[in-house]
Design an enzyme around this catalytic site. Structure first.
Site, PDB file in Angstrom:
ATOM      1  N   CYS A 114       0.812  -1.351   0.173  1.00 24.41           N
ATOM      2  CA  CYS A 114      -0.028   0.022  -0.049  1.00 24.41           C
ATOM      3  C   CYS A 114       0.994   1.149  -0.110  1.00 24.41           C
ATOM      4  O   CYS A 114       0.459   2.386  -0.151  1.00 24.41           O
ATOM      5  CB  CYS A 114      -0.885   0.064   1.251  1.00 24.41           C
ATOM      6  SG  CYS A 114      -2.052  -1.318   1.109  1.00 24.41           S
ATOM      7  N   HIS A 254      -3.561   7.124   3.030  1.00 23.60           N
ATOM      8  CA  HIS A 254      -3.922   5.793   2.477  1.00 23.60           C
ATOM      9  C   HIS A 254      -5.220   5.326   3.156  1.00 23.60           C
ATOM     10  O   HIS A 254      -5.499   5.563   4.297  1.00 23.60           O
ATOM     11  CB  HIS A 254      -2.980   4.705   2.644  1.00 23.60           C
ATOM     12  CG  HIS A 254      -3.442   3.470   2.334  1.00 23.60           C
ATOM     13  ND1 HIS A 254      -3.712   3.188   1.153  1.00 23.60           N
ATOM     14  CD2 HIS A 254      -3.344   2.144   3.252  1.00 23.60           C
ATOM     15  CE1 HIS A 254      -3.942   1.784   1.227  1.00 23.60           C
ATOM     16  NE2 HIS A 254      -3.857   1.473   2.282  1.00 23.60           N
ATOM     17  N   ASN A 284     -10.173   0.068   0.061  1.00 23.02           N
ATOM     18  CA  ASN A 284      -8.780  -0.120   0.300  1.00 23.02           C
ATOM     19  C   ASN A 284      -8.119  -0.476  -1.344  1.00 23.02           C
ATOM     20  O   ASN A 284      -8.274  -1.830  -1.799  1.00 23.02           O
ATOM     21  CB  ASN A 284      -8.212  -0.898   1.402  1.00 23.02           C
ATOM     22  CG  ASN A 284      -6.723  -0.944   1.410  1.00 23.02           C
ATOM     23  OD1 ASN A 284      -6.031  -0.531   0.461  1.00 23.02           O
ATOM     24  ND2 ASN A 284      -6.226  -1.565   2.455  1.00 23.02           N
TER      25      ASN A 284
END
Ligand code: UT7
Length: 327
Positions: A114, A254, A284
């Site tokens: 990520c 994020h 996500n």
């Protein structure tokens, strides 16, 4: 002094929207649980088994070329951040290059889960500052649905598919990537990984039977690290550059969990109105989440705006970037 500046953004999300309601018909979950625990209402899914992450990346690059008037032949380096490559080899970047007409440039993948967008941005930053290249594209392309186990309610609601791409060029003004801080702690492996399919545990009938080709995540352990590390690194980059809430135009975290975002906002003291959040609509999307936020909010940024980008992901990897918007 040469600085590396983002001079354009492209993005893409696939059409199909998987809602919490639909998920609740597939497994023992509810819209209420997902909304309160994670903050997600829906996510976009690429429902075509014949297309991988490169398809999403290509779309984002084409959007970027169209918006900026950049010619594929001008691109000198293409860096693709992805945890969901089309194939173990060759790189997804090489496929994106082929399908978008980029020739005569190095096209490589990087893997920082990520945090991949921030890691790729830092590589581009160093190449530009060194005077080696003048047009670099960083693309984050993630088909997270391919490694999401839709029989596992602990992880199935979390992920979505998307891609975002930025063009990075040199500037002599004091704009662009001003400071970066990136970390890795390999201890995190045990809490978040894909068990099989790599060289340490090759794919076999048994690994498939054991459902080891999906995201394995110990949610609470990852949550605890993400809350502390993303908040701390954001505060670190602000404090060492003497930045306070007054100086910051936007915080772009994020998008893994709304509660992790809230903790980061509290630690940095940034006014919550300045925080860009789209987890409710996309879930996500791993390394694509930050460029997706940039893409959607481009019209709200002004030249010289201070942006803090911050991410946390598998590895563990995490970091923050202070960016002065360039246009
Ligand atoms: O992308 C970068 C890395 N990833 C992250 O940053 C993710 C970090 N982790 C998280 O965001 C959270 O840990 C999750 C969203 C993954 C899980 O939330 P949680 O608050 O940590 O829930 P939990 O795993 O502790 O589960 C709490 C309860 C359990 O039931 P019991 O044992 O209390 O009866 C679970 O079985 O919620 C249950 N549960 C669910 N219930 C309904 C777990 N998943 C679901 C579900 N629907 N989908």
């Amino acid at each position: 002094m040469i600085n590396a500046v983002i001079t354009g953004i492209g993005g893409y999300v696939p059409d199909y929207i998987l809602t919490n309601h639909e998920l609740s018909t597939m497994m023992d979950t509810t819209d209420e649980w997902i909304t309160t625990r994670v903050g997600i209402k829906e996510r976009h899914i690429l429902r075509d088994d014949s297309k991988g992450a490169s398809f999403l990346g290509e779309k984002a690059l084409k959007n970027l070329f169209e918006k900026t008037g950049t010619k594929p032949s001008d691109v000198e380096l293409l860096i693709c951040a992805t945890s969901t490559p089309d194939h173990i080899f060759p790189s997804t970047a090489s496929k994106i290059a082929e399908n978008t007409g980029i020739k005569g440039a190095l096209a490589i993948d990087i893997q920082a889960a990520c945090s991949g967008f921030l890691a790729a941005l830092e590589i581009a930053n160093v190449y530009i500052k060194a005077g080696k290249h003048k047009k670099i594209i960083v693309v984050s392309a993630e088909k997270m649905s391919y490694m999401t186990d839709y029989q596992d309610r602990q992880t199935a609601p979390l992920f979505g598919d998307a891609a975002g791409a930025v063009l990075i060029e040199p500037a002599e003004e004091s704009i662009g990537i001003m400071d970066t801080q990136l970390y890795t702690d390999g201890e995190g492996f045990r809490h978040l990984h894909m068990k099989s399919g790599g060289s340490a545990s090759a794919a076999s009938y048994e690994t498939v039977d054991r459902r080891e080709h999906y995201v394995y995540q110990e949610g609470q352990a990852v949550f605890k690290h993400a809350v502390v590390d993303m908040a701390e690194v954001s505060a670190e980059i602000m404090e060492r550059n003497n930045l306070t809430d007054n100086d910051i135009a936007f915080l772009i975290p994020h998008q893994a969990n709304l509660r992790i975002i809230d903790a980061t906002v509290q630690r940095t003291g940034i006014n919550p109105d300045k925080v860009i959040i789209n987890i409710d609509r996309y879930g996500n999307t791993s390394s694509a989440s930050i460029p997706l936020c940039l893409w959607e909010n481009e019209k709200n940024f002004k030249k010289g705006d201070n942006l803090i980008l911050t991410a946390f992901g598998a590895g563990f990897t995490w970091g923050a970037v202070w960016l002065k918007w360039g246009y």
